[in-house]
Enzyme design. Structure first.
Site, PDB file in Angstrom:
ATOM      1  N   HIS A  80       0.750 -56.904  34.912  1.00  0.00           N
ATOM      2  CA  HIS A  80       1.081 -55.826  35.855  1.00  0.00           C
ATOM      3  C   HIS A  80       1.338 -56.384  37.255  1.00  0.00           C
ATOM      4  CE1 HIS A  80       0.441 -52.996  32.752  1.00  0.00           C
ATOM      5  NE2 HIS A  80      -0.860 -53.191  32.666  1.00  0.00           N
ATOM      6  N   ASP A 112       8.742 -51.763  31.097  1.00  0.00           N
ATOM      7  CA  ASP A 112       7.828 -51.939  29.967  1.00  0.00           C
ATOM      8  C   ASP A 112       7.672 -53.417  29.597  1.00  0.00           C
ATOM      9  OD1 ASP A 112       6.161 -51.202  27.947  1.00  0.00           O
ATOM     10  OD2 ASP A 112       7.707 -50.388  26.635  1.00  0.00           O
ATOM     11  N   LEU A 129      17.319 -47.524  51.046  1.00  0.00           N
ATOM     12  CA  LEU A 129      17.172 -47.324  49.598  1.00  0.00           C
ATOM     13  C   LEU A 129      16.016 -46.351  49.393  1.00  0.00           C
ATOM     14  CD1 LEU A 129      17.652 -48.341  46.544  1.00  0.00           C
ATOM     15  CD2 LEU A 129      15.634 -49.752  46.968  1.00  0.00           C
TER      16      LEU A 129
HETATM   17  C1  FPP Z   1       4.252 -50.844  31.028  1.00  0.00           C
HETATM   18  O1  FPP Z   1       3.960 -52.060  30.397  1.00  0.00           O
HETATM   19  C2  FPP Z   1       3.831 -50.902  32.429  1.00  0.00           C
HETATM   20  C3  FPP Z   1       2.931 -50.084  33.009  1.00  0.00           C
HETATM   21  C4  FPP Z   1       2.259 -48.981  32.287  1.00  0.00           C
HETATM   22  C5  FPP Z   1       2.492 -50.247  34.408  1.00  0.00           C
HETATM   23  C6  FPP Z   1       3.613 -50.630  35.328  1.00  0.00           C
HETATM   24  C7  FPP Z   1       3.055 -50.881  36.664  1.00  0.00           C
HETATM   25  C8  FPP Z   1       3.484 -51.830  37.493  1.00  0.00           C
HETATM   26  C9  FPP Z   1       4.627 -52.722  37.207  1.00  0.00           C
HETATM   27  C10 FPP Z   1       2.829 -51.983  38.810  1.00  0.00           C
HETATM   28  C11 FPP Z   1       3.457 -50.999  39.696  1.00  0.00           C
HETATM   29  C12 FPP Z   1       3.357 -51.339  41.070  1.00  0.00           C
HETATM   30  C13 FPP Z   1       4.333 -51.073  41.931  1.00  0.00           C
HETATM   31  C14 FPP Z   1       4.164 -51.513  43.303  1.00  0.00           C
HETATM   32  C15 FPP Z   1       5.588 -50.374  41.554  1.00  0.00           C
HETATM   33  P1  FPP Z   1       2.821 -52.105  29.288  1.00  0.00           P
HETATM   34  O2  FPP Z   1       1.542 -52.401  29.938  1.00  0.00           O
HETATM   35  O3  FPP Z   1       2.866 -50.838  28.508  1.00  0.00           O
HETATM   36  O4  FPP Z   1       3.299 -53.318  28.445  1.00  0.00           O
HETATM   37  P2  FPP Z   1       3.077 -53.525  26.873  1.00  0.00           P
HETATM   38  O5  FPP Z   1       3.911 -52.471  26.187  1.00  0.00           O
HETATM   39  O6  FPP Z   1       3.592 -54.896  26.647  1.00  0.00           O
HETATM   40  O7  FPP Z   1       1.611 -53.371  26.613  1.00  0.00           O
END
Ligand code: FPP
Length: 246
Positions: A48, A31, A142
């Protein structure tokens, strides 16, 4: 580089006393990507992208220190409510990762599993997921579980329906477990959530029954292997009784 990694690995082992204190399965709610980007005046999609890079770094560290399963919450069934541009950017990051995985995972020794309702995705994307999941990098790989279009309640309903259909009668815990996306895998012993939030958000609702939790204030793109070490250290110090007395 190699020496530094080896030293770190040895340090974790030494600190924990023995490898049995390193969990077999950890799960992470990644997050804070959006806040990381916004605080720098950047579009959320950049957060992201950094988050996806961080996932790669943490997955290889998990491999180094002997973690067998890493599950990450990458996209929930609720995340479709986000602006289309952001959803598309996250899906593109998965797609890129899967393409990369198809080329390199055998050599990197990672076995990818995608957890979630994949019926919403188009045929080409599902085919790519199938190909990557069916690659067999080796017994000591893994296992990286990517939760995409995942919701814990939806998973339970799906598994209960499938178990009931198969058994045609009352089902047991193990019948249900056999139909979860994580069937055959151990439950996560440690669940980490970054960005100072204290929620599960529907993540692994069945599997988390006896998980330990570690909440990090770091936003996911700022997460480090040192912070993971701190989480593992906290885990190593927990008294896990599983409902019994000692
Ligand atoms: C939460 O942060 C994150 C997500 C909803 C998306 C996570 C996706 C990735 C890290 C990319 C995944 C790709 C791979 C290859 C695993 P948020 O956007 O809710 O953050 P905020 O709470 O600060 O708005």
């Amino acid at each position: 580089m190699f020496r530094k990694k080896e030293a770190k690995k040895a340090a974790v082992r030494q600190r924990d006393g023995n490898m049995s204190r390193v969990p077999a399965h950890i799960a992470i709610i990644m997050d804070g990507n959006g806040r990381w980007a916004t605080s720098r005046g950047l579009p959320r999609t950049v957060g992201h992208r950094e988050g996806a890079k961080k996932f790669r770094e943490i997955a290889s560290y998990c491999q180094e220190i002997g973690i067998k399963y890493l599950t990450v919450y990458a996209f929930s069934t609720e995340n479709w409510k986000r602006p289309k541009e952001e959803v598309d950017a996250i899906m593109q990051l998965f797609h890129d990762y899967l393409i990369e995985a198809r080329q390199e995972l055998r050599t990197r020794n990672i076995h990818i599993q995608v957890l979630g309702d994949l019926s919403v995705f188009d045929g080409e994307f599902r085919q790519l997921i199938d190909e990557v999941q069916s690659m067999n990098p080796g017994p000591d790989a893994l296992v990286a579980n990517l939760a995409i279009n995942y919701g814990g309640r939806a998973e339970l309903v799906m598994a209960a329906n499938a178990a009931f259909a198969e058994k045609q009668g009352p089902i047991t815990e193990s019948d249900l477990e056999a139909h979860l996306y994580t069937a055959g895998q151990p439950d996560p012993e440690l669940i980490i959530r970054t960005s100072g939030e204290f929620r599960l958000s529907g993540f692994l609702l069945w599997q988390c029954s006896y998980s330990e939790f570690y909440f990090s204030d770091l936003l996911w793109p700022d997460f480090t292997t040192d912070e993971l070490d701190r989480a593992l250290e906290a885990f190593a110090g927990r008294d896990r009784r599983f409902g019994a007395v000692k």
